[in-house]
Enzyme design. Structure first.
Site, PDB file in Angstrom:
ATOM      1  N   LEU A   1     -12.161  -8.361  -0.410  1.00 28.74           N
ATOM      2  CA  LEU A   1     -11.034  -8.479   0.286  1.00 28.74           C
ATOM      3  C   LEU A   1     -11.045  -7.616   1.886  1.00 28.74           C
ATOM      4  O   LEU A   1     -10.630  -6.507   1.742  1.00 28.74           O
ATOM      5  CB  LEU A   1      -9.589  -8.047  -0.214  1.00 28.74           C
TER       6      LEU A   1
ATOM      7  N   HIS B   1       1.663 -15.026   8.746  1.00 28.18           N
ATOM      8  CA  HIS B   1       0.981 -16.160   8.393  1.00 28.18           C
ATOM      9  C   HIS B   1       1.443 -17.386   9.513  1.00 28.18           C
ATOM     10  O   HIS B   1       1.132 -18.563   9.033  1.00 28.18           O
ATOM     11  CB  HIS B   1       1.590 -16.699   6.781  1.00 28.18           C
TER      12      HIS B   1
ATOM     13  N   ILE C   1      -7.682 -12.062  10.723  1.00 32.62           N
ATOM     14  CA  ILE C   1      -9.271 -12.011  11.265  1.00 32.62           C
ATOM     15  C   ILE C   1      -9.484 -10.710  12.036  1.00 32.62           C
ATOM     16  O   ILE C   1     -10.700 -10.419  12.098  1.00 32.62           O
ATOM     17  CB  ILE C   1      -9.302 -13.209  12.121  1.00 32.62           C
TER      18      ILE C   1
ATOM     19  N   GLU D   1     -12.537  -8.446   5.888  1.00 32.72           N
ATOM     20  CA  GLU D   1     -12.944  -9.575   6.696  1.00 32.72           C
ATOM     21  C   GLU D   1     -14.179  -9.132   7.431  1.00 32.72           C
ATOM     22  O   GLU D   1     -15.032  -9.994   7.746  1.00 32.72           O
ATOM     23  CB  GLU D   1     -11.722  -9.920   7.741  1.00 32.72           C
TER      24      GLU D   1
ATOM     25  N   PHE E   1      -6.617 -16.241   6.132  1.00 33.97           N
ATOM     26  CA  PHE E   1      -5.723 -16.383   7.214  1.00 33.97           C
ATOM     27  C   PHE E   1      -6.168 -15.880   8.606  1.00 33.97           C
ATOM     28  O   PHE E   1      -6.377 -14.647   8.853  1.00 33.97           O
ATOM     29  CB  PHE E   1      -4.461 -15.814   6.954  1.00 33.97           C
TER      30      PHE E   1
ATOM     31  N   ASP F   1      -4.320 -14.646  10.715  1.00 31.88           N
ATOM     32  CA  ASP F   1      -3.648 -13.487  10.906  1.00 31.88           C
ATOM     33  C   ASP F   1      -4.174 -12.515  10.684  1.00 31.88           C
ATOM     34  O   ASP F   1      -4.089 -11.025  10.762  1.00 31.88           O
ATOM     35  CB  ASP F   1      -2.104 -13.329  10.140  1.00 31.88           C
TER      36      ASP F   1
ATOM     37  N   GLU G   1     -12.682 -14.726   0.538  1.00 31.44           N
ATOM     38  CA  GLU G   1     -11.810 -14.293  -0.123  1.00 31.44           C
ATOM     39  C   GLU G   1     -11.190 -15.471  -1.081  1.00 31.44           C
ATOM     40  O   GLU G   1     -10.641 -16.480  -0.385  1.00 31.44           O
ATOM     41  CB  GLU G   1     -10.610 -14.000   0.511  1.00 31.44           C
TER      42      GLU G   1
END
Length: 702
Positions: free
Chosen positions: A431, A503, A460, A433, A456, A458, A390
């Protein structure tokens, strides 16, 4: 009825071909029946059948090219595998768990297909994960076609097709939609075969799919051709498959072939379909069974005699009996082979060849800069490397590059790489993952080297299925026939003042439960440069964790160590020598341990700080040395205390080095809660220098 003329062809198929279709369908069904019998005799351990799906699957095998096209089947694709060249004996080897099983060497359930010689990539049990890998495989072929100067270029064909199949229920998985999205957007030659038997185990299609018709749902996707066929009619199926293959080979984009089939048996032997399918429905399905309807058609149309049909039936039964006798005598896998193919047998990233001396030049630079420079070095060295994720590109619309500064990731780690290497090698992903990791797996299977970014840590978690069940397991479950040595770069961690819940997450311990994966977590710019280079040059999948707080910290800076600097995995760094207490840590808490050590030096407490740098594997020898030296150990990490990887380190010390200890092993981690937004909350939750200092002091006094 008399036979038609000998040289008759139908859809390009001669009489021999038409009879072979029947033979393959019948062989598939009778192998199902035989495995069911063996399961009831406790001679096998699982069975799931492809009954009712045979016609369209034989058609697929006849229309596509074994060993040239690529295949991502699912568990009902027995008839496809027979048509591609797998033998009944090889299938029964898998059923009995024999070492000679070409699918997995006895490591997977029956009907989990994989056949290297036919380009059938090892299949796993989670439904739907194969879709994204098939898309990545197709992209890999396209990339290989562009790498014309690549030495030892892996095989590909300009007009290759990637086949991927699933049942109607699996289209409810999000990864199906993600795969369609990318395949259609990029006009990839992927054939999505959906064999619709109207049930996902016991759940009927109208409860799974809007309107009960996945083909209709997908009919408005731009760039996707949707076709429908009676999948119980082998000749109609063959015609549809040929037409789909022609469309794909002409570069016109992906095809979804919606094949209506039946499922005369239960989902598996664990399922009794009579408990939810009424007799009338089962009777109607039986009227469409290709095992009975197709031979009647051949006789009626003068394409075969009754004697020819009976001869095929006898030959099939005899062949299965012979294969079964051989399979039941076959040797089972040896217990000592359980670690074979867990990691690459040819490239050892813990070895001396990955231990090179730095050749420093220039002024100290940040971790962001040295990671970027490593990526540039490696992409220059190896044209197989592609980078995506991304926002990683400078600008997706390349015509804008001259008029914009360029993005290069939210942290600027990949800045300038697209400008240097072009959009074929550096590009943005949706966007999504799972999309990123699944496609990377497919590419890596083809011999491309994907280095992908999860923006990030966070976020994943949508990719967890692909990482845990696919990325880390492919080599082991295929008994070494396939692998996916991709690198996943992930920004991780807190200490951001404002990072808040989503984050600031750590969680590396969760991925340490994935055998087959490597986990790297550097704390300095130079280490990040060397360890990333090792990650890229290794032959294993790597999770490369980059701490956001460290990215631009002055204390982590270092000079550029040269284009061939590498650090082996499993080799810790002694960040500070000491004699009183050992602190074993990694990531952002390394610097906090060093600050605590500086404070305590004035009190006469000498602290040794060990930076593990990698967690899978971790340096057991360095832990032994430091514990024997100081007799006191504090394990420190940013992740939550409960279930954190520090518990593993503490257990190793307690189990193997207890006699060296003069005090209990202590642990410090984050509070067992989330990271708050307000600075005072973050300070209270994450390990701080004051708490680390006091814990070391208490250990020294014990």
């Amino acid at each position: 009825m008399a036979l038609r003329v000998e040289n008759l062809t139908f859809l390009g198929l001669n009489r021999t071909d038409l009879l072979d279709i029947y033979r393959l369908m019948l062989l598939s069904r009778r192998l199902d029946d035989e495995e069911i019998k063996l399961k009831k005799q406790n001679l096998t351990y699982f069975q799931i059948s492809g009954a009712g799906h045979e016609a369209v699957l034989v058609a697929a095998g006849k229309a596509l090219r074994s060993g040239s096209d690529w295949f991502y089947p699912y568990y009902r694709d027995r008839a496809l595998m027979l048509t591609l060249g797998m033998t009944p004996l090889e299938m029964l080897y898998e059923a009995v768990g024999a070492a000679a099983d070409p699918n997995s060497g006895g490591r997977q359930m029956p009907c989990h297909w994989g056949l290297k010689r036919a380009n059938v990539v090892s299949q796993s049990s989670p439904t739907g994960t194969q879709f994204l890998q098939a898309v990545g495989c197709s992209e890999g072929g396209r990339l290989l076609a562009l790498m014309r100067d690549l030495k030892d270029r892996p095989p590909f064909r300009e007009d290759e097709v990637v086949y991927v199949s699933a049942g109607d229920g699996t289209t409810s998985e999000g990864e199906f939609w993600e795969a369609i999205n990318t395949a259609a957007t990029d006009a990839l030659p992927v054939l999505f075969l959906i064999t619709d038997n109207q049930y996902a185990i016991s759940v009927p299609v109208e409860a799974q799919t809007p309107g009960g018709d996945i083909g209709r749902c997908m009919g408005s996707v731009p760039g996707l051709r949707v076709m429908r066929v009676d999948g119980t009619d082998p000749l109609a199926s063959y015609q549809a498959m040929v037409e789909a293959a022609q469309h794909l080979r002409a570069g016109k984009g992906p095809v979804l072939l919606h094949a209506m089939v039946i499922r005369p048996y239960g989902h598996s032997m664990s399922d009794d379909e009579q408990s939810y399918k009424p007799p009338r429905e089962r009777e109607e399905e039986a009227k469409r069974d290709p095992i009975t309807t197709y031979p009647k058609y051949l006789i009626r149309e003068g394409l075969a005699t009754q004697e020819a049909i009976e001869r095929i039936q006898k030959d099939v039964e005899a062949g299965i009996a012979e294969a079964e006798a051989e399979a039941l005598k076959a040797a089972k896998p040896k217990p000592e082979t359980i670690y074979d193919h867990l990691y690459s047998p040819t490239v050892d990233p813990t070895g001396r060849e990955f231990e090179t001396e730095p050749r420093f030049e220039g002024q100290p630079e940040t971790m962001v800069t040295l990671i970027n420079r490593c990526l540039k070095d490696e992409m220059t060295r190896d044209p197989r490397i592609v980078l995506f994720g991304e926002d990683v590109a400078d600008a997706t619309r390349e015509q804008n590059l001259e008029s914009v500064a360029g993005k290069g990731g939210v942290f600027k780690v990949t800045y300038g790489l697209q400008k240097q290497f072009g959009k074929q090698r550096v590009f943005n992903s949706p966007l999504a993952e799972a999309n990123i990791v699944g496609r990377a797996i497919g590419m890596a299977t083809r011999g491309v080297k994907p280095v992908v970014e999860i923006q990030f840590f966070d976020y994943i978690w949508p990719a967890m299925m692909q990482i845990r069940n696919e990325l880390s397991m492919l080599r082991w479950r295929s008994n070494g026939d396939f692998s996916c040595p991709a690198v996943i770069r992930v920004a991780i961690g807190g200490y951001l003042q404002g990072g808040s819940i989503y984050h600031s997450q750590s969680g590396e311990s969760i991925f340490a439960h994935c055998p087959g994966l490597r986990i790297v977590f550097p704390s300095t710019a130079v280490d990040a440069n060397g360890l990333l280079r090792t990650s890229i040059r290794s032959d294993d999948p790597v999770l490369f964790l980059e701490h956001k707080h460290i990215y631009r910290q002055p204390y982590a800076k270092g000079p550029y160590p040269g284009p061939d600097f590498m650090i082996p995995f499993g080799k810790a760094r002694v960040a500070r020598e000491g004699t009183t207490v050992s602190v074993i840590t990694w990531g952002a808490t390394v610097n906090r341990a060093l600050l605590a050590a500086q404070r305590l030096e004035a009190e006469g407490i000498s602290v040794e700080v060990i930076d593990l740098r990698t967690l899978l594997p971790f340096d057991r020898e360095a832990i032994r040395r430091t514990v024997e030296k100081t007799s006191r150990a504090l394990v420190l990490h940013e992740d939550v205390l409960t279930g954190g990887f520090g518990g593993e380190i503490a257990a190793v010390i307690a189990e193997h080095h207890f006699d060296s200890l003069d005090a209990p092993v202590r642990r410090i981690g984050a509070a067992d809660t989330m990271v708050g937004y307000a600075p005072d909350l973050e300070y209270a939750i994450l390990p701080q220098v004051d708490r680390i200092t006091e814990s070391i002091r208490e250990l020294a006094r014990y």
